[in-house]
Design an enzyme around this catalytic site. Structure first.
Site, PDB file in Angstrom:
ATOM      1  N   CYS A   2       0.839  -1.192   0.000  1.00 46.22           N
ATOM      2  CA  CYS A   2       0.000   0.000   0.000  1.00 46.22           C
ATOM      3  C   CYS A   2       0.883   1.255   0.000  1.00 46.22           C
ATOM      4  O   CYS A   2       1.934   1.278   0.632  1.00 46.22           O
ATOM      5  CB  CYS A   2      -0.954   0.111   1.187  1.00 46.22           C
ATOM      6  SG  CYS A   2      -2.068  -1.280   1.339  1.00 46.22           S
ATOM      7  N   ARG A  27       3.689  -0.493  -4.881  1.00 49.84           N
ATOM      8  CA  ARG A  27       3.448  -1.027  -3.547  1.00 49.84           C
ATOM      9  C   ARG A  27       2.112  -1.761  -3.439  1.00 49.84           C
ATOM     10  O   ARG A  27       1.823  -2.404  -2.428  1.00 49.84           O
ATOM     11  CB  ARG A  27       3.458   0.109  -2.511  1.00 49.84           C
ATOM     12  CG  ARG A  27       4.759   0.850  -2.436  1.00 49.84           C
ATOM     13  CD  ARG A  27       4.684   1.964  -1.421  1.00 49.84           C
ATOM     14  NE  ARG A  27       4.636   1.433  -0.074  1.00 49.84           N
ATOM     15  CZ  ARG A  27       5.696   1.169   0.677  1.00 49.84           C
ATOM     16  NH1 ARG A  27       6.895   1.392   0.196  1.00 49.84           N
ATOM     17  NH2 ARG A  27       5.556   0.686   1.878  1.00 49.84           N
ATOM     18  N   TRP A  74      -2.986  -2.729  -1.609  1.00 47.97           N
ATOM     19  CA  TRP A  74      -2.756  -4.162  -1.802  1.00 47.97           C
ATOM     20  C   TRP A  74      -3.518  -4.827  -0.667  1.00 47.97           C
ATOM     21  O   TRP A  74      -3.154  -4.702   0.498  1.00 47.97           O
ATOM     22  CB  TRP A  74      -1.260  -4.468  -1.721  1.00 47.97           C
ATOM     23  CG  TRP A  74      -0.905  -5.872  -2.107  1.00 47.97           C
ATOM     24  CD1 TRP A  74      -0.587  -6.324  -3.354  1.00 47.97           C
ATOM     25  CD2 TRP A  74      -0.793  -7.009  -1.234  1.00 47.97           C
ATOM     26  NE1 TRP A  74      -0.299  -7.667  -3.316  1.00 47.97           N
ATOM     27  CE2 TRP A  74      -0.419  -8.122  -2.044  1.00 47.97           C
ATOM     28  CE3 TRP A  74      -0.988  -7.216   0.129  1.00 47.97           C
ATOM     29  CZ2 TRP A  74      -0.227  -9.399  -1.519  1.00 47.97           C
ATOM     30  CZ3 TRP A  74      -0.799  -8.497   0.642  1.00 47.97           C
ATOM     31  CH2 TRP A  74      -0.428  -9.569  -0.175  1.00 47.97           C
ATOM     32  N   ASN A  98      -1.419   2.150   5.748  1.00 44.75           N
ATOM     33  CA  ASN A  98      -0.604   1.054   5.227  1.00 44.75           C
ATOM     34  C   ASN A  98      -0.160   0.247   6.437  1.00 44.75           C
ATOM     35  O   ASN A  98       0.397   0.809   7.375  1.00 44.75           O
ATOM     36  CB  ASN A  98       0.600   1.649   4.478  1.00 44.75           C
ATOM     37  CG  ASN A  98       1.670   0.614   4.181  1.00 44.75           C
ATOM     38  OD1 ASN A  98       1.373  -0.574   4.046  1.00 44.75           O
ATOM     39  ND2 ASN A  98       2.916   1.061   4.095  1.00 44.75           N
ATOM     40  N   GLY A  99      -0.413  -1.070   6.424  1.00 48.75           N
ATOM     41  CA  GLY A  99       0.000  -1.908   7.551  1.00 48.75           C
ATOM     42  C   GLY A  99      -1.151  -2.783   8.009  1.00 48.75           C
ATOM     43  O   GLY A  99      -2.149  -2.935   7.297  1.00 48.75           O
ATOM     44  N   GLU A 487      17.093 -17.513  -9.604  1.00 47.82           N
ATOM     45  CA  GLU A 487      16.685 -16.139  -9.887  1.00 47.82           C
ATOM     46  C   GLU A 487      16.092 -16.027 -11.298  1.00 47.82           C
ATOM     47  O   GLU A 487      15.088 -15.331 -11.506  1.00 47.82           O
ATOM     48  CB  GLU A 487      17.885 -15.199  -9.704  1.00 47.82           C
ATOM     49  CG  GLU A 487      17.663 -13.746 -10.057  1.00 47.82           C
ATOM     50  CD  GLU A 487      16.542 -13.066  -9.265  1.00 47.82           C
ATOM     51  OE1 GLU A 487      16.040 -13.642  -8.292  1.00 47.82           O
ATOM     52  OE2 GLU A 487      16.164 -11.946  -9.664  1.00 47.82           O
ATOM     53  N   LYS A 491      12.321 -14.709 -11.927  1.00 49.33           N
ATOM     54  CA  LYS A 491      12.005 -13.572 -12.810  1.00 49.33           C
ATOM     55  C   LYS A 491      10.957 -13.995 -13.830  1.00 49.33           C
ATOM     56  O   LYS A 491       9.987 -13.285 -14.062  1.00 49.33           O
ATOM     57  CB  LYS A 491      13.255 -13.081 -13.572  1.00 49.33           C
ATOM     58  CG  LYS A 491      14.237 -12.262 -12.808  1.00 49.33           C
ATOM     59  CD  LYS A 491      13.824 -10.841 -12.507  1.00 49.33           C
ATOM     60  CE  LYS A 491      13.093 -10.743 -11.205  1.00 49.33           C
ATOM     61  NZ  LYS A 491      13.814 -10.772  -9.989  1.00 49.33           N
ATOM     62  N   GLU A 494       7.408 -14.643 -12.181  1.00 47.17           N
ATOM     63  CA  GLU A 494       6.648 -13.533 -11.596  1.00 47.17           C
ATOM     64  C   GLU A 494       6.084 -12.574 -12.639  1.00 47.17           C
ATOM     65  O   GLU A 494       5.059 -11.950 -12.398  1.00 47.17           O
ATOM     66  CB  GLU A 494       7.415 -12.805 -10.492  1.00 47.17           C
ATOM     67  CG  GLU A 494       8.586 -11.985 -10.899  1.00 47.17           C
ATOM     68  CD  GLU A 494       9.265 -11.315  -9.702  1.00 47.17           C
ATOM     69  OE1 GLU A 494       8.602 -10.980  -8.719  1.00 47.17           O
ATOM     70  OE2 GLU A 494      10.490 -11.118  -9.779  1.00 47.17           O
ATOM     71  N   HIS A 510      18.213 -36.717  -9.841  1.00 46.50           N
ATOM     72  CA  HIS A 510      17.447 -37.136  -8.659  1.00 46.50           C
ATOM     73  C   HIS A 510      15.971 -36.795  -8.779  1.00 46.50           C
ATOM     74  O   HIS A 510      15.269 -36.763  -7.775  1.00 46.50           O
ATOM     75  CB  HIS A 510      18.053 -36.504  -7.403  1.00 46.50           C
ATOM     76  CG  HIS A 510      19.483 -36.891  -7.191  1.00 46.50           C
ATOM     77  ND1 HIS A 510      19.871 -38.132  -6.757  1.00 46.50           N
ATOM     78  CD2 HIS A 510      20.627 -36.203  -7.415  1.00 46.50           C
ATOM     79  CE1 HIS A 510      21.186 -38.190  -6.700  1.00 46.50           C
ATOM     80  NE2 HIS A 510      21.672 -37.027  -7.099  1.00 46.50           N
ATOM     81  N   LYS A 609       5.668  -4.739  -4.498  1.00 51.85           N
ATOM     82  CA  LYS A 609       7.129  -4.706  -4.410  1.00 51.85           C
ATOM     83  C   LYS A 609       7.624  -4.800  -2.973  1.00 51.85           C
ATOM     84  O   LYS A 609       8.632  -5.434  -2.701  1.00 51.85           O
ATOM     85  CB  LYS A 609       7.656  -3.424  -5.051  1.00 51.85           C
ATOM     86  CG  LYS A 609       9.165  -3.451  -5.170  1.00 51.85           C
ATOM     87  CD  LYS A 609       9.670  -2.537  -6.223  1.00 51.85           C
ATOM     88  CE  LYS A 609      11.171  -2.678  -6.383  1.00 51.85           C
ATOM     89  NZ  LYS A 609      11.535  -3.955  -7.026  1.00 51.85           N
TER      90      LYS A 609
END
Ligand code: M6R
Length: 614
Positions: A2, A27, A74, A98-99, A487, A491, A494, A510, A609
């Site tokens: 947020c 955010r 968010w 926010n929180g 990584e 990438k 996402e 394996h 993010k």
């Protein structure tokens, strides 16, 4: 998660708030809203979906007034909807938050028993009701907010308006970031620097427990005061920020992510600047707060991080073990929270985080500190929660990273961890000056190598067309290349929403070898390094089962040339710096696949993010 923006000044607040929210949309972006005081009362407009929907709603219903607050969300409590979008209004009061308010259920029950009717499912609305009730006996909005916050537990950054005070905004933080900006005849607040940079570079970072009153009375000079929730006035230093507003612009690139991929040479060079003693083969890093004596006394380095930063930490382990000869543990912040992890006083706990706010990494820092360990932050955002809590900081200097998929901050983190490894290695006697010099010279050459890799972006774009329809993609690597495989897979998944998996090449037999057929693209990270021969063996095994190989190989590698269907050539650089290079084509690959699919690359679905919730 947020984003919050507040404005108190002489200009029309709404366009300034919308511009700030645009810079904070990374955010969270499932709904947005704005409240403006027009001198008579507070008008609110909210919309489901991205900020564009709010801008459209405002075009149809413009809000006039020079005091306002805005929010991009968010969802945590309550699904994304217009009713749950902020600002939330109760009586005289409008609030953005926010929180997470941890005692929201108990407070809600209490308020409901007193006859309060709720208009949303959010925890935020509770704050609005508490402030509105406190206003009945408090002398000002400032005091009412302080009284309300004394009743809540949890994390918050809030901005509040009251109908009764047309020139006043109150902002507060506890556990979620909030910055106050001192502009020319105006005061602002925002969840981060980038939202305010267009207006000022003079900022105050609120501390946990601070409540700020920002007053911009009509015809008068703006004034701010800061108190703690339960105590008296406090002084917070005004800091001059050296980021420029254009750093948070796309600058001709289609997406922030592509721009940020191209900014990597500069981000790494900035992270190295002033920290190298090339002649002495050493690193200057007084800010990390680890003396030579402490470096020698460290018995274990404990790296903790989430997501992409975790992958940087995995690579940091290779460097710190090899160059400083100290045992290293790497842990996901989110997993550490589930154990009674044990830290020692002679541990160096290194928290790696772009935002410096990630909840789980922050929780790990608190746990380590409580047990007496020394904590070092590797962070990009100045004065964020993790560096504030740590004993020392090694800032990456990548500038603002707006794309949700982290790129330039990853390579800047790698550069910082490499510096840390050399720093510790020199002080622990594991590296002499000649080896130190060799390692640092190799690092200095990295920006140039990345420039040349970026010159092959068109070739990578061509390879990406082969992956557009892939449902699954496997990434393989050994040693330093294994975290790069993780990584590369992260990438791709996402932003392209394809299932991608990073695997240690030595583990292929394996299990994952069962997946290989002509439909499965396998990205093999196989530069000419110590594990090259073994990885080449894996590539042969993939080809023998008709797998499609996309290889990252050192220029001139003929064996790979004959085996792989697609090759991205890597420069012939020293092995230690390879992770800073091999990741670049993988970032480009993910970018081009997602862009080709028409995805919103900078704001992929469901993500935010900065992950400030558990
Ligand atoms: O701000 P942090 O580095 O602590 O964030 C950690 C992760 O949330 C972050 O790296 C995330 O995985 C990114 N979306 C990766 O691109």
């Amino acid at each position: 998660m947020c984003g919050i923006v507040g404005y108190a000044g002489k200009q029309s607040a709404a366009p300034i708030i919308i511009d700030g929210l645009r810079r904070l949309e990374y955010r969270g972006y499932d709904s947005a809203g704005i409240a403006v005081h027009d001198g008579r009362g507070i008008e609110v407009v909210r919309a489901l979906g991205k900020l564009r929907a709010l801008s459209d709603a405002l075009a149809a219903r413009p809000l006039g007034g020079s005091l306002g607050i805005g929010h991009t969300r968010w969802a945590t409590h309550g699904r994304p909807s217009e009713e749950n979008a902020h600002p939330h209004v109760a009586g005289q009061v409008a609030v953005v938050h926010n929180g997470i308010i941890e005692n929201h259920a108990a407070l809600r029950r209490q308020l409901a028993a007193d006859g309060v009717r709720f208009a949303s499912d959010t925890d935020t609305e509770i704050i609005a009701h508490l402030v509105d009730r406190a206003l009945k006996s408090a002398p000002s909005l400032f005091e009412a907010v302080r009284a309300a916050l004394a009743q809540v537990t949890g994390a918050y950054a809030i901005a509040v308006l009251s109908k009764a005070e047309p020139g006043t905004m109150v902002a507060a933080r506890h556990g979620s970031p909030l910055v106050i900006g001192y502009g020319d005849g105006e005061l602002l607040c925002g969840s981060d620097i980038s939202a305010l940079l267009q207006h000022t570079r003079d900022m105050v970072f609120l501390e946990d427990g601070d409540v700020a009153e920002l007053k911009a009375p009509a015809g008068g000079a703006p004034a701010a005061r800061i108190h703690t929730v339960t105590g008296g006035a406090v002084e917070r230093p005004v800091k001059r920020i050296d980021w420029s507003p254009t750093m948070a612009e796309r600058g001709g690139f289609k997406h922030f992510m592509l721009k940020e991929i191209h900014e990597q040479p500069d981000a790494i060079a900035a992270t190295l600047r002033g920290r190298l003693d090339l002649e002495g083969g050493d690193v200057h890093a007084g800010e990390i707060g680890v003396s030579a004596e402490t470096a020698r006394a460290i018995r274990r380095v404990y790296l903790v991080a989430c997501g992409t930063s975790y992958h940087a930490a995995l690579i940091g382990r290779y460097w710190i073990e090899a160059l400083a000869r100290v045992p290293v543990v790497v842990e996901l912040g989110s997993e550490l929270a589930n154990r009674a992890a044990v830290f020692f006083e002679d541990d160096l706990v290194v928290a790696v985080s772009q935002s410096g706010e990630t909840f789980d990494t922050l929780a790990a820092v608190k746990a380590a500190k409580a047990q007496g360990a020394r904590v070092l932050a590797v962070a990009n955002v100045l004065d964020s929660a993790i560096p504030r809590l740590a004993h020392g900081s090694l800032y990456t200097r990548a500038g603002p990273e707006i794309g949700v998929a982290s790129t330039k901050c990853f390579t800047a983190q790698l550069a910082a961890l490499y510096l840390l490894a050399v720093y510790l290695g020199r002080r622990r006697g594991a590296l002499d000056d000649a080896r130190g010099r060799e390692l640092l010279e190799a690092l200095c050459a990295v920006p140039g190598h990345i420039h040349s890799l970026l010159g092959d972006a068109d070739y990578v774009r061509g390879v990406a067309t082969k992956l557009v329809d892939a449902k699954d993609v496997l990434f393989l690597g050994r040693g330093y290349n294994y975290p790069i495989a993780l990584e590369g897979a992260l990438k791709l998944k996402e932003i392209s929403y394809a299932h991608a998996e990073g695997y240690a090449a030595g583990e292929m037999k394996h299990g994952p070898i069962a997946l290989i057929d002509a439909e499965l693209p396998v990205v093999c990270i196989a530069p000419k390094d110590a594990s090259y021969d073994k990885t080449l063996g894996n590539v042969n095994e993939v080809r023998a089962r008709d797998g499609v190989v996309i290889a990252l190989a050192t220029r001139g590698d003929e064996a790979m040339h004959d085996l792989a269907q697609h090759i991205v050539w890597l420069p012939d650089a020293p092995e230690t710096v390879l992770p800073l290079l091999t990741v670049v084509p993988l970032q480009l690959l993910a970018y081009y696949v997602a862009a080709r699919k028409g995805h919103d690359v900078d704001q992929p679905r469901n993500l935010a993010k900065t992950v400030t919730v558990e």
